[in-house]
Write an enzyme that holds these catalytic residues in place. Structure first.
Site, PDB file in Angstrom:
ATOM      1  N   GLY A  79       0.818  -1.213   0.000  1.00 45.19           N
ATOM      2  CA  GLY A  79       0.000   0.000   0.000  1.00 45.19           C
ATOM      3  C   GLY A  79       0.851   1.262   0.000  1.00 45.19           C
ATOM      4  CG  ASP A  80       3.582   2.304   3.190  1.00 44.95           C
ATOM      5  OD1 ASP A  80       2.481   2.829   3.441  1.00 44.95           O
ATOM      6  OD2 ASP A  80       4.360   1.898   4.068  1.00 44.95           O
ATOM      7  CB  THR A  81       4.763   0.553  -3.402  1.00 46.77           C
ATOM      8  OG1 THR A  81       3.663  -0.328  -3.614  1.00 46.77           O
ATOM      9  CG2 THR A  81       5.823  -0.131  -2.568  1.00 46.77           C
TER      10      THR A  81
END
Length: 65
Positions: A15-17
């Site tokens: 999700g961070d990417t």
């Protein structure tokens, strides 16, 4: 592999990417062309500390209801 079998930290990493990709596009569209400046500015959005501050601001302003 089933989604439920994937470690939640791995899902958060993924999700961070995705979030960082949106931030990078936003900064480029803002006109920042220097890679070092892009990286420094991106950290202001994607670091855990910054994400927590944004979330707290959304909670304080009842953005999330």
């Amino acid at each position: 592999m089933q989604t439920r079998e994937i470690n939640v930290l791995v899902l958060a990493y993924l999700g961070d990417t995705i979030y960082e990709n949106y931030v990078r596009k936003y900064l480029i569209n803002k006109g920042i062309a220097n890679v070092n400046d892009l990286q420094k500015e991106a950290v202001n959005y994607v670091s855990a500390k910054s994400q927590a501050a944004f979330l707290n601001k959304m909670i304080d302003t009842s953005f999330l209801s």
